[in-house]
Design an enzyme around this catalytic site. Structure first.
Site, short mmCIF file in Angstrom:
data_model
loop_
_atom_site.label_atom_id
_atom_site.label_comp_id
_atom_site.label_asym_id
_atom_site.label_seq_id
_atom_site.Cartn_x
_atom_site.Cartn_y
_atom_site.Cartn_z
N HIS A 226 43.35 43.36 43.46
CA HIS A 226 42.31 44.27 42.97
C HIS A 226 42.55 45.65 43.57
CE1 HIS A 226 38.26 45.32 41.40
NE2 HIS A 226 38.28 46.17 42.40
N CYS A 227 42.67 46.65 42.72
CA CYS A 227 42.97 48.01 43.16
C CYS A 227 41.71 48.87 43.06
CB CYS A 227 44.09 48.62 42.32
SG CYS A 227 44.48 50.33 42.77
N ILE A 228 41.30 49.45 44.20
CA ILE A 228 40.08 50.26 44.19
C ILE A 228 40.30 51.59 43.49
CG2 ILE A 228 39.16 49.19 46.27
CD1 ILE A 228 40.06 51.66 47.84
N ASN A 231 39.60 50.66 40.03
CA ASN A 231 38.39 49.84 39.95
C ASN A 231 38.61 48.67 38.99
OD1 ASN A 231 35.73 49.08 40.51
ND2 ASN A 231 34.93 50.22 38.76
N ASN A 232 39.75 48.04 39.14
CA ASN A 232 40.11 46.97 38.23
C ASN A 232 41.13 46.06 38.90
OD1 ASN A 232 40.17 45.45 35.91
ND2 ASN A 232 41.27 46.97 34.67
#
Length: 275
Positions: A226-228, A231-232
């Site tokens: 999950h990559c901040i 946001n996905n």
């Protein structure tokens, strides 16, 4: 008479000093100019080296091999935050400290658009400065032509496009209606991924190479992480856009660094700042 004698003495002293001071030749000026340039670019290089070394030591170095790196990491990521937390509690009270922790946990540990907004402000603000200031001051320049206006803009547009595609493309959400399709698509290897393992949250058999994201509250096919920044989750359907996002931003950072150095060097030479 004494004042006249004093004036003559001072005049002779000044004339002797002027004779001793030789005017700078063209070669000496050029030499000083080259030294000043070398000092400027040497300082930039030292800053870049220090930044890279510190980043490597803090985030990538093997702390098990080097105990002092482990001690530094513990201080920066454990001891110092605890000291800061205690200081905030003493100054502002328990309620303020708890609310700050909740806000930080929400921003960095839960799915939210704040980091996306920060990226838009960072990338958009930088490009705005490049567009309004850089075009007027540096293009065309002594070492740069107007072609960089178009190449830099084109690369940045690709960066924005990859960001939007990686952010808003479904990464491959697995539901009770399509999980059998993912099971057929990714066979179990019997080593890492074994059949008949149920997702305790979604309540269906987990396909191989899938993972339940605690931030997105869903199972993702071919889950990576999950990559901040977007946001996905990064999964089966948006993996290529995320790789494009990383690649284009690596290109624009390298390209911008080179163009920036050439732009400042040309500006310095044109305006004779070192003279």
């Amino acid at each position: 008479f004494s004042s006249k004698l004093k004036f003559q003495t001072q005049h002779r002293t000044l004339s002797v000093e002027k004779k001793k001071k030789k005017p700078k030749t063209h070669k000496s000026k050029q030499k000083e100019k080259k030294i000043a340039k070398m000092q400027f670019f040497f300082s930039l290089a030292i800053f870049a080296i220090i930044f890279v070394v510190c980043s490597y030591v803090l985030f990538y170095a093997d702390s098990r091999r080097y105990p002092w790196i482990r001690s530094l990491q513990v201080f920066l990521f454990d001891t110092f935050p605890d000291m800061l937390r205690k200081t905030i509690r003493k100054i502002f009270g328990e309620t303020v400290a708890v609310n700050i922790e909740k806000a930080l946990l929400y921003v960095f540990c839960q799915s939210n658009p704040f980091i996306q907004v920060f990226y838009v402000m960072l990338a958009g603000g930088g490009f705005y400065i490049y567009w309004t200031v850089g075009f007027k001051l540096f293009f065309p320049g002594l070492y740069l032509s107007t072609i960089h206006i178009y190449t830099g803009t084109a690369i940045m547009m690709i960066c924005y496009a990859s960001f939007l595609l990686a952010s808003f493309t479904d990464p491959g959400t697995i539901t009770s209606s399509n999980y059998k399709d993912y099971i057929r698509k990714y066979p179990y290897d019997g080593i890492i991924f074994e059949p008949k393992k149920e997702c305790t949250t979604c309540k269906f058999d987990k396909p191989a190479r899938s993972k339940h994201c605690s931030l997105c509250k869903r199972c993702i096919g071919k889950m990576d992480h999950h990559c901040i920044w977007i946001n996905n989750c990064v999964g089966e359907r948006n993996y290529r856009w995320f790789v494009m996002f990383l690649g284009t931003h690596s290109v624009i950072c390298s390209y911008g660094a080179i163009v920036g150095v050439l732009a400042f060097a040309g500006y310095i030479d044109e305006n004779r700042i070192w003279e």
